[in-house]
Design an enzyme around this catalytic site. Structure first.
Site, mmCIF file in Angstrom:
data_model
loop_
_atom_site.group_PDB
_atom_site.id
_atom_site.type_symbol
_atom_site.label_atom_id
_atom_site.label_comp_id
_atom_site.label_asym_id
_atom_site.label_seq_id
_atom_site.Cartn_x
_atom_site.Cartn_y
_atom_site.Cartn_z
ATOM 1 N N LYS A 94 -81.714 17.557 -64.969
ATOM 2 C CA LYS A 94 -80.321 17.638 -64.224
ATOM 3 C C LYS A 94 -79.631 18.925 -64.722
ATOM 4 O O LYS A 94 -78.475 18.995 -64.457
ATOM 5 C CB LYS A 94 -80.045 16.334 -64.352
ATOM 6 C CG LYS A 94 -81.170 15.362 -62.879
ATOM 7 C CD LYS A 94 -80.195 13.835 -62.924
ATOM 8 C CE LYS A 94 -81.360 13.930 -61.549
ATOM 9 N NZ LYS A 94 -82.265 13.037 -61.816
ATOM 10 N N GLU A 116 -71.126 10.124 -57.963
ATOM 11 C CA GLU A 116 -72.331 8.460 -57.983
ATOM 12 C C GLU A 116 -73.583 9.031 -58.816
ATOM 13 O O GLU A 116 -73.545 10.158 -59.183
ATOM 14 C CB GLU A 116 -72.821 8.640 -56.522
ATOM 15 C CG GLU A 116 -73.799 9.198 -56.214
ATOM 16 C CD GLU A 116 -73.776 10.370 -56.433
ATOM 17 O OE1 GLU A 116 -72.727 11.298 -55.405
ATOM 18 O OE2 GLU A 116 -74.695 11.224 -56.263
ATOM 19 N N SER A 382 -90.075 17.439 -65.327
ATOM 20 C CA SER A 382 -88.898 17.537 -65.096
ATOM 21 C C SER A 382 -88.138 16.542 -66.252
ATOM 22 O O SER A 382 -87.065 17.264 -66.133
ATOM 23 C CB SER A 382 -88.457 16.754 -63.967
ATOM 24 O OG SER A 382 -88.826 15.674 -63.692
HETATM 25 C C1 LIG Z 1 -83.785 12.666 -61.122
HETATM 26 C C2 LIG Z 1 -84.851 12.845 -61.181
HETATM 27 C C3 LIG Z 1 -85.553 13.517 -60.412
HETATM 28 C C4 LIG Z 1 -85.285 13.618 -59.340
HETATM 29 O O1 LIG Z 1 -84.579 14.382 -58.734
HETATM 30 P P1 LIG Z 1 -85.193 16.186 -58.319
HETATM 31 O O2 LIG Z 1 -83.410 16.003 -57.616
HETATM 32 O O3 LIG Z 1 -85.694 15.192 -56.856
HETATM 33 O O4 LIG Z 1 -85.653 16.646 -58.650
HETATM 34 C C5 LIG Z 1 -87.070 13.793 -61.009
HETATM 35 N N1 LIG Z 1 -87.052 13.969 -62.293
HETATM 36 C C6 LIG Z 1 -86.144 13.072 -63.583
HETATM 37 C C7 LIG Z 1 -86.768 13.036 -64.550
HETATM 38 C C8 LIG Z 1 -85.353 13.001 -63.031
HETATM 39 O O5 LIG Z 1 -84.115 11.825 -63.893
#
Ligand SMILES: *Cc1c(COP(=O)(O)O)cnc(C)c1O
Length: 403
Positions: A94, A116, A382
């Site tokens: 993010k 938000e 992610s």
């Molecule tokens: C917020 C988040 C997501 C989901 O958000 P996307 O916009 O779909 O990528 C996925 N993995 C992590 C670690 C997150 O913090």
């Protein structure tokens, strides 16, 4: 042939028939300002250079690609690799778009970032960006979420953000969006509303994708260097869809690379027990854009469930709806149980504790591996799972029942 990214979305922000910007009239000029500024600034050498230096010296990019040898051996079949967004500063992808949004805000002469947040991950990333750029930060969060996500509330406050509790309606994400829009209207001249995924009205789905593109560009180059070829499959979890668009966009013109978005199948296929928008949803409109969503019998956005709070959303970014329709990407699911098994397996076998969100993509790769000997699967990891360890171990121990 013109590359996909140069021609999609169109000037109105449409990916095929999805996307657009359905805004209350007072917001129209502000979103036009953001679009014009982005199109201008994102081509300036100053902006591009500054962002490159921030990514290298503050975020710690490039993040590596790791070969998951032990997990691959245990699954049998395909070779599994992970793009390590868990190693990005603050522990998830993010920050890639939050830092770019912060830099855009500074180039636009804004002094405040606002958004938000649901579980607090986007709020923490944005508060980090605001601290870096010396800007004010205002985060709207439902009171129920504030109670559940105390550590992230503490982080945001330590980072200097003002956390505005939202006490009406369901006191959760949807109300936080409404509350934030209302507050933004009063200060849109000096603040930037920084949306947390590839969702919302144009230009956000395009802009956030472009900010996450670095993940796919790095991963493609690193994978080629490591193996001499491109991966056969690329997999990422899909909440709003930003980490998935980041890695997909690096491979989208490589027709031989199959793209898989992994949605949360939750605890059952009943409405309310999952957040699998593509699998069970239909066309509709939400938060100012057209996409696919999960609706309740009255046609309103449905209640959803998933063990991963970052995937807790009844809609999906419009570009994913488009890639689903064109068939360029395939959308599949993983259940809460599969996600937990992947969480424990990756931790134990590789020394990497994944976020529960990311564990959905790992679960998909583990499920596909046996049927794909000789092939390679690149997972977008992610985020890291430190935020999830208390919840997981208090509710499921150390995975004794899942081995
Ligand atoms: C917020 C988040 C997501 C989901 O958000 P996307 O916009 O779909 O990528 C996925 N993995 C992590 C670690 C997150 O913090």
């Amino acid at each position: 042939m013109a590359s996909y990214l140069k021609t999609t979305p169109d000037a109105q922000g449409y990916f095929g028939t999805y996307g657009g910007a359905m805004l209350p009239p007072p917001l129209v000029p502000h979103f036009k300002d953001i679009t014009d500024a982005y199109l201008r600034i994102s081509k300036s050498a100053d902006y591009i250079n500054e962002l490159r230096l921030i990514r290298k010296h503050f975020q710690g990019r490039p993040t590596p690609v790791s070969y998951l040898k032990n997990l691959s051996d245990a699954c049998g079949g395909a070779r599994l690799y992970a793009k390590r967004e868990d190693l990005n500063h603050t522990g998830a992808h993010k920050l890639n778009h939050c830092m770019a949004e912060g830099l855009l805000a500074r180039h636009m002469g804004k002094t405040k970032l606002m958004a938000e947040t649901g579980a607090g991950q986007h709020g923490v990333a944005l508060a980090t960006a605001a601290a870096y750029f010396g800007m004010e930060c205002e985060i709207h969060m439902g009171e129920d979420d504030i109670a559940k996500e105390a550590p992230n509330v503490t982080r945001m406050k330590l980072l200097g953000a003002e956390v505005v509790p939202v006490s009406f309606g369901g006191r959760s994400l949807k109300e936080a969006v409404d509350s934030c829009f209302e507050s933004y209207l009063k200060q849109a001249d000096t603040a930037l509303f920084a949306i947390g995924s590839v969702v919302g009205p144009h230009p956000f789905p395009m802009m956030v994708r472009d900010f996450q593109h670095v993940v796919g560009v790095e991963a493609r180059e690193q994978f080629l260097e490591m193996t001499g070829e491109l991966p056969d499959m690329v997999a990422a979890c899909v909440g709003g869809g930003s980490n998935a668009m980041g890695i997909f966009s690096g491979f989208i013109d490589d027709e031989g690379v199959a793209l898989f978005g992994v949605e949360p199948l939750g605890s059952s296929s009943n409405l309310g027990d999952h957040a699998a928008t593509m699998t069970y949803g239909e066309d509709g409109e939400l938060h100012g854009f057209r996409s696919i969503l999960l609706k309740d019998p009255q046609g309103a956005p449905a209640e959803v469930h998933t063990i991963a709070s970052g995937l807790h959303y009844p809609g999906v970014g419009p570009e994913h709806a488009h890639l689903h329709r064109t068939g360029r990407a395939t959308y599949v699911g993983a259940t809460d149980t599969e996600c937990l098994r992947a969480f424990y397996d990756l931790s134990r076998r590789e020394g990497i504790i994944p976020a529960l969100e990311s564990a959905h993509a790992v679960a998909f790769a583990m499920r596909e591996a046996p049927a794909n000997p000789g092939k390679s699967i690149l997972i977008n990891l992610s985020g890291r799972g430190d935020k999830d360890i208390d919840y997981v171990t208090q509710n499921h121990g150390f995975g004794e029942n899942l081995r």
